[in-house]
Design a protein around this motif. Structure first.
Motif, PDB file in Angstrom:
ATOM      1  N   ARG A  23      36.369  -1.754  46.753  1.00  0.00           N
ATOM      2  CA  ARG A  23      36.732  -2.551  47.935  1.00  0.00           C
ATOM      3  C   ARG A  23      36.416  -4.027  47.708  1.00  0.00           C
ATOM      4  NH1 ARG A  23      33.978  -5.273  51.421  1.00  0.00           N
ATOM      5  NH2 ARG A  23      31.978  -4.411  50.743  1.00  0.00           N
ATOM      6  N   ARG A  24      35.225  -4.296  47.184  1.00  0.00           N
ATOM      7  CA  ARG A  24      34.832  -5.693  46.961  1.00  0.00           C
ATOM      8  C   ARG A  24      35.764  -6.363  45.958  1.00  0.00           C
ATOM      9  NH1 ARG A  24      29.802  -5.108  44.736  1.00  0.00           N
ATOM     10  NH2 ARG A  24      29.361  -3.030  45.534  1.00  0.00           N
ATOM     11  N   GLU A  25      36.067  -5.626  44.903  1.00  0.00           N
ATOM     12  CA  GLU A  25      36.982  -6.165  43.884  1.00  0.00           C
ATOM     13  C   GLU A  25      38.352  -6.489  44.505  1.00  0.00           C
ATOM     14  OE1 GLU A  25      37.643  -3.539  40.471  1.00  0.00           O
ATOM     15  OE2 GLU A  25      39.730  -4.269  40.423  1.00  0.00           O
TER      16      GLU A  25
ATOM     17  N   LEU B 243      28.437   1.599  52.586  1.00  0.00           N
ATOM     18  CA  LEU B 243      29.588   0.812  53.041  1.00  0.00           C
ATOM     19  C   LEU B 243      29.164  -0.327  53.971  1.00  0.00           C
ATOM     20  CD1 LEU B 243      32.217   3.664  53.699  1.00  0.00           C
ATOM     21  CD2 LEU B 243      31.739   2.417  51.590  1.00  0.00           C
ATOM     22  N   ALA B 244      27.914  -0.773  53.814  1.00  0.00           N
ATOM     23  CA  ALA B 244      27.385  -1.796  54.723  1.00  0.00           C
ATOM     24  C   ALA B 244      28.248  -3.063  54.710  1.00  0.00           C
ATOM     25  CB  ALA B 244      25.939  -2.123  54.353  1.00  0.00           C
ATOM     26  N   GLY B 245      28.861  -3.361  53.578  1.00  0.00           N
ATOM     27  CA  GLY B 245      29.651  -4.593  53.475  1.00  0.00           C
ATOM     28  C   GLY B 245      31.069  -4.472  54.008  1.00  0.00           C
ATOM     29  N   HIS B 246      31.443  -3.275  54.406  1.00  0.00           N
ATOM     30  CA  HIS B 246      32.809  -3.029  54.893  1.00  0.00           C
ATOM     31  C   HIS B 246      32.856  -3.305  56.394  1.00  0.00           C
ATOM     32  CE1 HIS B 246      36.554  -1.050  55.829  1.00  0.00           C
ATOM     33  NE2 HIS B 246      35.964  -0.057  56.464  1.00  0.00           N
ATOM     34  N   ASP B 247      33.703  -4.239  56.819  1.00  0.00           N
ATOM     35  CA  ASP B 247      33.706  -4.524  58.253  1.00  0.00           C
ATOM     36  C   ASP B 247      34.955  -3.972  58.940  1.00  0.00           C
ATOM     37  OD1 ASP B 247      35.536  -6.265  57.308  1.00  0.00           O
ATOM     38  OD2 ASP B 247      34.462  -8.112  57.869  1.00  0.00           O
ATOM     39  N   GLY B 248      35.673  -3.104  58.266  1.00  0.00           N
ATOM     40  CA  GLY B 248      36.834  -2.477  58.892  1.00  0.00           C
ATOM     41  C   GLY B 248      36.460  -1.146  59.509  1.00  0.00           C
ATOM     42  N   ARG B 249      37.475  -0.318  59.645  1.00  0.00           N
ATOM     43  CA  ARG B 249      37.280   0.962  60.304  1.00  0.00           C
ATOM     44  C   ARG B 249      36.789   2.016  59.312  1.00  0.00           C
ATOM     45  NH1 ARG B 249      41.855   3.928  63.991  1.00  0.00           N
ATOM     46  NH2 ARG B 249      40.441   4.423  65.714  1.00  0.00           N
ATOM     47  N   LEU B 250      36.033   2.973  59.853  1.00  0.00           N
ATOM     48  CA  LEU B 250      35.553   4.095  59.058  1.00  0.00           C
ATOM     49  C   LEU B 250      36.253   5.358  59.558  1.00  0.00           C
ATOM     50  CD1 LEU B 250      33.334   5.147  57.040  1.00  0.00           C
ATOM     51  CD2 LEU B 250      31.907   5.511  59.062  1.00  0.00           C
ATOM     52  N   LEU B 251      36.803   6.140  58.631  1.00  0.00           N
ATOM     53  CA  LEU B 251      37.390   7.433  58.998  1.00  0.00           C
ATOM     54  C   LEU B 251      36.573   8.527  58.325  1.00  0.00           C
ATOM     55  CD1 LEU B 251      41.246   6.768  58.555  1.00  0.00           C
ATOM     56  CD2 LEU B 251      39.851   6.436  60.572  1.00  0.00           C
ATOM     57  N   LEU B 252      36.401   9.631  59.036  1.00  0.00           N
ATOM     58  CA  LEU B 252      35.704  10.791  58.459  1.00  0.00           C
ATOM     59  C   LEU B 252      36.584  12.016  58.667  1.00  0.00           C
ATOM     60  CD1 LEU B 252      33.385   9.031  60.288  1.00  0.00           C
ATOM     61  CD2 LEU B 252      31.914  10.474  58.909  1.00  0.00           C
ATOM     62  N   GLU B 253      36.527  12.956  57.724  1.00  0.00           N
ATOM     63  CA  GLU B 253      37.383  14.142  57.791  1.00  0.00           C
ATOM     64  C   GLU B 253      36.584  15.431  57.644  1.00  0.00           C
ATOM     65  OE1 GLU B 253      39.853  13.440  54.363  1.00  0.00           O
ATOM     66  OE2 GLU B 253      41.149  12.039  55.422  1.00  0.00           O
ATOM     67  N   PRO B 254      35.588  15.650  58.482  1.00  0.00           N
ATOM     68  CA  PRO B 254      34.832  16.902  58.337  1.00  0.00           C
ATOM     69  C   PRO B 254      35.667  18.088  58.816  1.00  0.00           C
ATOM     70  CG  PRO B 254      34.131  15.765  60.322  1.00  0.00           C
ATOM     71  CD  PRO B 254      35.141  14.859  59.637  1.00  0.00           C
ATOM     72  N   GLY B 255      35.557  19.189  58.113  1.00  0.00           N
ATOM     73  CA  GLY B 255      36.221  20.419  58.539  1.00  0.00           C
ATOM     74  C   GLY B 255      35.172  21.498  58.730  1.00  0.00           C
ATOM     75  N   ARG B 256      34.733  22.039  57.597  1.00  0.00           N
ATOM     76  CA  ARG B 256      33.769  23.139  57.603  1.00  0.00           C
ATOM     77  C   ARG B 256      32.563  22.872  58.505  1.00  0.00           C
ATOM     78  NH1 ARG B 256      33.242  26.639  53.214  1.00  0.00           N
ATOM     79  NH2 ARG B 256      34.365  25.134  51.944  1.00  0.00           N
ATOM     80  N   TRP B 257      31.986  21.671  58.394  1.00  0.00           N
ATOM     81  CA  TRP B 257      30.730  21.399  59.094  1.00  0.00           C
ATOM     82  C   TRP B 257      30.888  21.520  60.608  1.00  0.00           C
ATOM     83  CZ3 TRP B 257      28.602  17.885  62.543  1.00  0.00           C
ATOM     84  CH2 TRP B 257      27.212  17.899  62.633  1.00  0.00           C
ATOM     85  N   LEU B 258      32.070  21.233  61.114  1.00  0.00           N
ATOM     86  CA  LEU B 258      32.274  21.280  62.564  1.00  0.00           C
ATOM     87  C   LEU B 258      32.417  22.709  63.087  1.00  0.00           C
ATOM     88  CD1 LEU B 258      34.711  18.272  63.186  1.00  0.00           C
ATOM     89  CD2 LEU B 258      32.314  18.449  63.898  1.00  0.00           C
ATOM     90  N   VAL B 259      32.926  23.611  62.266  1.00  0.00           N
ATOM     91  CA  VAL B 259      33.306  24.924  62.823  1.00  0.00           C
ATOM     92  C   VAL B 259      32.701  26.147  62.141  1.00  0.00           C
ATOM     93  CG1 VAL B 259      35.467  24.097  63.862  1.00  0.00           C
ATOM     94  CG2 VAL B 259      35.477  24.880  61.485  1.00  0.00           C
ATOM     95  N   ALA B 260      32.253  26.016  60.889  1.00  0.00           N
ATOM     96  CA  ALA B 260      31.852  27.225  60.142  1.00  0.00           C
ATOM     97  C   ALA B 260      30.779  28.028  60.866  1.00  0.00           C
ATOM     98  CB  ALA B 260      31.370  26.849  58.740  1.00  0.00           C
ATOM     99  N   GLU B 261      29.687  27.359  61.239  1.00  0.00           N
ATOM    100  CA  GLU B 261      28.551  28.088  61.796  1.00  0.00           C
ATOM    101  C   GLU B 261      28.795  28.513  63.240  1.00  0.00           C
ATOM    102  OE1 GLU B 261      24.587  26.521  60.748  1.00  0.00           O
ATOM    103  OE2 GLU B 261      25.563  25.387  59.141  1.00  0.00           O
ATOM    104  N   ALA B 262      29.890  28.049  63.824  1.00  0.00           N
ATOM    105  CA  ALA B 262      30.233  28.455  65.193  1.00  0.00           C
ATOM    106  C   ALA B 262      30.974  29.785  65.222  1.00  0.00           C
ATOM    107  CB  ALA B 262      31.097  27.376  65.854  1.00  0.00           C
ATOM    108  N   GLY B 263      31.309  30.338  64.063  1.00  0.00           N
ATOM    109  CA  GLY B 263      32.148  31.536  64.034  1.00  0.00           C
ATOM    110  C   GLY B 263      31.480  32.730  63.386  1.00  0.00           C
ATOM    111  N   VAL B 264      31.798  33.913  63.894  1.00  0.00           N
ATOM    112  CA  VAL B 264      31.408  35.174  63.240  1.00  0.00           C
ATOM    113  C   VAL B 264      32.627  36.091  63.235  1.00  0.00           C
ATOM    114  CG1 VAL B 264      28.998  34.996  63.988  1.00  0.00           C
ATOM    115  CG2 VAL B 264      30.597  36.342  65.346  1.00  0.00           C
ATOM    116  N   LEU B 265      32.619  36.997  62.286  1.00  0.00           N
ATOM    117  CA  LEU B 265      33.680  38.003  62.221  1.00  0.00           C
ATOM    118  C   LEU B 265      33.048  39.342  62.602  1.00  0.00           C
ATOM    119  CD1 LEU B 265      36.533  38.991  61.452  1.00  0.00           C
ATOM    120  CD2 LEU B 265      35.792  39.026  59.057  1.00  0.00           C
ATOM    121  N   LEU B 266      33.494  39.917  63.710  1.00  0.00           N
ATOM    122  CA  LEU B 266      32.977  41.224  64.137  1.00  0.00           C
ATOM    123  C   LEU B 266      33.801  42.314  63.462  1.00  0.00           C
ATOM    124  CD1 LEU B 266      32.341  40.743  67.976  1.00  0.00           C
ATOM    125  CD2 LEU B 266      30.712  40.548  66.070  1.00  0.00           C
TER     126      LEU B 266
END
Ligand SMILES: *Cc1c(COP(=O)(O)O)cnc(C)c1O
Length: 432
Positions: free
Chosen positions: A232-234, A275-298
């Motif tokens: 980014r700096r470059e 990314l302290a020097g980045h003054d634009g927007r930050l995007l994150l794309e978590p998948g597993r972390w948001l839902v994995a532990e919320a589910g069980v298979l009976l």
């Protein structure tokens, strides 16, 4: 994590012999299974909301947009939960675009990743006016420019960097090594920015990185982000402003007692620092972390079959319902729901599908089980139902969301008719 380590006996075998709670998000699981049948994918809305809140808290003060990786669990209700919480989506196909929009996620919160976006998929995303394309090859950049030109629009895009970093995860879900198909080298990306004028219908002002999934250490994230920030700096020094940096997903979850995960606060702290020097927007794309532990298979025990070395515990769930163990040798905790018998037994836990790979666990110490027992396979909220198939002509399992003592069936159990919908006999021939 090497796949061979996945099914060695757990360090704490006491844990492996216990029963799982009979209640989840205020709902009695025995009653639920009796009413809706098994196998049954169950998701706790409360658990998903708690994850969203924890991530939000860690991101406080940042100009950040969380784009949930829809492939982790693309059920309409789960996407709807994300939409309701103001999240966007990271999609990898036109099908996911369609699902995300239909679930109420605004197009301007959708980013599109993947190495094989077709011209038709790019068209659909341009027509929807999505937030950003994460580009993974020069050919894709050229295609995007042509398709945007034909529409007279300006496409917003980021280049997905392959930082050649080892995510220290299973080979099949590692995406940030030079030999992986994902992203492009810094050299290649440099060329794109240098030639930006050649692509007047693409505004290339973002960087993207996603090094893999189920990452259990903060170090690979740090390394990847250091590369991204140096680039980014470059670029900015060379007159190419970077308005957004997308850090991808990959944050790991606890599949077994000994797993040490990265706390979300530490993960976000590493992002802030790198990314302290980045003054634009930050995007994150978590998948597993948001839902994995919320589910069980009976699932219920169909029968206990004697084996040459130890008995087989044959379940009514199979690899078509949960592919991770056969695909990645993944460990999932398995436990009786509610009460367990006092004596323990070692089992090979298998499904009914006609493949030896249809094995959930080998040599697993469990409380003794009997036909009809209700078990739960844990941590199945991510890459469970979304990877399901009807192999062996087993209709897709039902999915249900729990929320504070109530439940909603969010996918009814597929009927045989639904399973074969679209198939016909070869009785309407056309001349080729
Ligand atoms: C799969 C994927 C994600 C989500 O990964 P998780 O490990 O589920 O967080 C994010 N971004 C991209 C580009 C992906 O392919």
């Amino acid at each position: 994590m090497p796949p061979a380590a996945a099914d060695t006996p757990p360090a704490n075998e006491e844990q492996a012999t216990g029963a799982a709670p009979a209640m989840l998000d205020g709902v009695d699981l025995h009653a639920l299974a009796a009413r809706l049948g098994t196998p049954l994918h169950v998701y706790s809305a409360g658990a998903i909301r708690a994850r969203i809140a924890a991530l939000r808290e860690a991101l406080a003060g940042l100009d950040a947009l969380v784009c949930y990786a829809a492939k982790a669990n693309s059920n309409r209700a789960v996407l709807g939960l994300m939409a309701g919480a103001g999240l966007g989506a990271d999609i990898v196909s036109a099908g996911e675009l369609w699902r995300a929009l239909r679930a109420g996620i605004p197009a301007r919160r959708i980013v599109f990743s993947g190495v094989g976006k077709t011209a038709a998929e790019i068209d659909a995303a341009l027509d929807a006016d999505i937030l950003r394309f994460n580009l993974e090859s020069r050919d894709e950049l050229e295609t995007l420019d042509r398709r945007a030109a034909a529409r007279g629009v300006l496409a917003r895009a980021a280049v997905r960097i392959n930082p050649d970093v080892d995510a220290l995860t299973h080979a099949k879900i590692s995406t940030g090594r030079a030999e992986n198909k994902f992203g492009v080298s810094l050299d290649e990306a440099r060329g794109w920015f240098a030639a930006a004028g050649t692509y007047p219908h693409v505004r290339l002002d973002g960087l993207h990185v996603h090094i893999g999934s189920q990452i259990l250490s903060v170090e690979p994230f740090r390394q990847a982000l250091r590369h991204v920030d140096a680039f980014r700096r470059e670029l900015e020094a060379g007159g190419h402003p970077i308005r957004s940096i997308d850090v991808g997903g990959g944050l790991g979850v606890r599949y077994r007692a000994g797993d040490r995960t990265v706390a979300v606060a530490d993960y976000v702290a590493a992002i802030r620092e790198a990314l302290a020097g980045h003054d634009g927007r930050l995007l994150l794309e978590p998948g597993r972390w948001l839902v994995a532990e919320a589910g069980v298979l009976l699932t219920r025990v169909v029968r206990v079959k004697p084996g040459a070395t130890r008995p087989f515990l044959v379940l009514d769930a199979a690899m078509n319902d949960l592919a991770r163990p056969s695909l990645y040798d993944a460990w999932h905790d398995i436990a009786p729901v509610g009460a367990a018998r006092a004596d323990a037994e070692r089992y090979d836990v298998v499904g009914p599908v006609c493949e030896t790979g249809d094995t959930f666990a080998r040599d697993r110490l469990l409380p003794r089980c009997a036909p009809g027992d209700l078990l739960m396979i844990r941590t199945t909220g991510a890459y469970g139902a979304s990877m399901a198939s009807t192999y062996n002509s087993r209709p897709l399992a039902a999915e249900v969301v729990l929320d504070g003592g109530r439940y909603a069936v969010v996918r009814r159990r597929q009927s045989f008719e639904e399973m074969v919908a679209g198939e016909t006999a070869a009785d309407h021939w056309e001349n080729a």
